[in-house]
Design a protein around this motif. Structure first.
Motif, PDB file in Angstrom:
ATOM      1  N   UNK A 109       0.827  -1.211   0.000  1.00 32.68           N
ATOM      2  CA  UNK A 109       0.000   0.000   0.000  1.00 32.68           C
ATOM      3  C   UNK A 109       0.862   1.261   0.000  1.00 32.68           C
ATOM      4  N   UNK A 110       1.916   1.257   0.824  1.00 33.63           N
ATOM      5  CA  UNK A 110       2.811   2.413   0.852  1.00 33.63           C
ATOM      6  C   UNK A 110       3.537   2.573  -0.477  1.00 33.63           C
ATOM      7  N   UNK A 111       3.990   1.473  -1.055  1.00 34.62           N
ATOM      8  CA  UNK A 111       4.682   1.542  -2.347  1.00 34.62           C
ATOM      9  C   UNK A 111       3.749   2.091  -3.431  1.00 34.62           C
ATOM     10  N   UNK A 112       2.504   1.637  -3.411  1.00 32.42           N
ATOM     11  CA  UNK A 112       1.527   2.101  -4.400  1.00 32.42           C
ATOM     12  C   UNK A 112       1.266   3.601  -4.216  1.00 32.42           C
ATOM     13  N   UNK A 113       1.176   4.045  -2.979  1.00 36.53           N
ATOM     14  CA  UNK A 113       0.948   5.459  -2.711  1.00 36.53           C
ATOM     15  C   UNK A 113       2.105   6.309  -3.234  1.00 36.53           C
ATOM     16  N   UNK A 114       3.336   5.885  -2.972  1.00 39.45           N
ATOM     17  CA  UNK A 114       4.496   6.631  -3.475  1.00 39.45           C
ATOM     18  C   UNK A 114       4.438   6.731  -4.991  1.00 39.45           C
ATOM     19  N   UNK A 115       4.083   5.646  -5.652  1.00 40.05           N
ATOM     20  CA  UNK A 115       3.956   5.663  -7.110  1.00 40.05           C
ATOM     21  C   UNK A 115       2.915   6.694  -7.541  1.00 40.05           C
ATOM     22  N   UNK A 171      -7.375   9.347  -1.321  1.00 43.71           N
ATOM     23  CA  UNK A 171      -7.971   8.516  -0.276  1.00 43.71           C
ATOM     24  C   UNK A 171      -6.901   8.016   0.698  1.00 43.71           C
ATOM     25  N   UNK A 172      -5.707   7.720   0.184  1.00 35.94           N
ATOM     26  CA  UNK A 172      -4.639   7.237   1.068  1.00 35.94           C
ATOM     27  C   UNK A 172      -4.176   8.339   2.010  1.00 35.94           C
TER      28      UNK A 172
END
Length: 308
Positions: A109-115, A171-172
């Motif tokens: 989830x964190x990796x996806x958010x950074x992307x 949303x994140x």
């Protein structure tokens, strides 16, 4: 070439097939300064997610070696832009990124958010401060570019288009932005680094100017005092004025890459992409996860997150 001629060319391309060409034109010809500032802000935003900010503080890379971490991040990301996903330099940069990330316990989830920040923050910055707004073609090409990068990094459930990336980011942040003392130390170190690029007497003014460009949720997450309305108007107005001035100049005739930025200070004698970044040792300097054995080049499936 006239000011909008390159944009007209971009609109003849297919964002799903020609995403690398479009993204290169946008990032290195049309908006190189804005892209640099926006990617700085994108990475900075991630500190406000406590799980990310705490990890960055634990590694000490952004507090003890801030300039080197800044340089390495910019150069690794830009190597992929310049050379592409199939060139050896681009593949080497992705290998370095993946091997560093695999050394830590980072959630998908964190990796996806950074992307998501790499796609959404530049569009919002350019729409607000650039010499023109970003076109739909450019936004969707950026989404396709980072979907490809995300797949090479083994990130699951990547959003399918710009709107989905934007929703994922918003949303994140609503769910996860919050105070963390360690994350605040990373934020302070980054602000100090940015101020250090200019004459020392200007540091307090520059710090105030940087904070004036941040939105309220980000300021609140770090518990910074909000700059006054006049300060915000002056700073944001000055950046918008720069965009209007750029619009009156002729278009770039040569690409501008991260290695040409004056903020990159750690490699006056040059660098090798394979030597950029960190090489964490388990149990040392905040590295909590034992390394896996490095596979032979070219033998690692893309889905593992190791680009060989």
């Amino acid at each position: 070439m006239k000011r909008f001629e390159r944009l007209r060319h971009i609109r003849t391309l297919d964002p799903e097939k020609d995403y690398l060409e479009i993204y290169r034109l946008t990032a290195t010809y049309e908006f190189p300064w804005d892209h640099t500032r926006a990617l700085e802000l994108a990475l900075y935003r991630t500190y406000a997610v406590p799980s990310i900010g705490r990890l960055l503080a634990k590694t000490a890379e952004l507090t003890d070696r801030t300039q080197k971490r800044y340089d390495d991040t910019a150069l690794l990301l830009d190597a992929v832009v310049e050379h592409g996903f199939d060139h050896e330099e681009g593949r080497t940069a992705i290998r370095r990124i993946n091997r560093m990330h695999r050394s830590y316990d980072i959630s998908d989830d964190d990796m996806r958010y950074v992307l998501c920040t790499f796609i959404v923050v530049p569009k919002r910055w350019i729409d607000r401060y650039g010499w023109r707004r970003l076109s739909r073609h450019e936004a969707e090409a950026a989404a396709a570019y980072y979907r490809t990068l995300g797949r090479h990094m083994g990130i699951p459930d990547i959003p399918e288009d710009y709107a989905a990336f934007e929703e994922c980011l918003d949303s994140y942040e609503r769910a996860h932005f919050g105070w963390d003392e360690k994350a605040r130390t990373v934020s302070d170190a980054t602000l100090d680094l940015m101020a250090s690029w200019y004459p020392k007497p200007l540091a307090p003014l520059l710090r105030t100017a940087i904070l004036a460009l941040l939105d309220d949720p980000l300021l609140d997450a770090f518990r910074y005092d909000h700059p006054g309305p006049l300060t915000r108007r002056l700073v944001r107005g000055a950046v918008r004025l720069r965009g209007r001035a750029v619009r009156l100049t002729g278009p770039r005739t040569e690409p501008h890459h991260a290695r040409q930025n004056p903020e990159i200070k750690g490699y006056p004698d040059g660098y090798r992409v394979a030597e950029l970044g960190t090489f964490p040792v388990p149990g040392v300097r905040g590295c909590p996860v034992p390394h896996q054995s490095a596979p032979a080049a070219g033998k690692v499936p893309e889905a593992t997150g190791e680009e060989g």
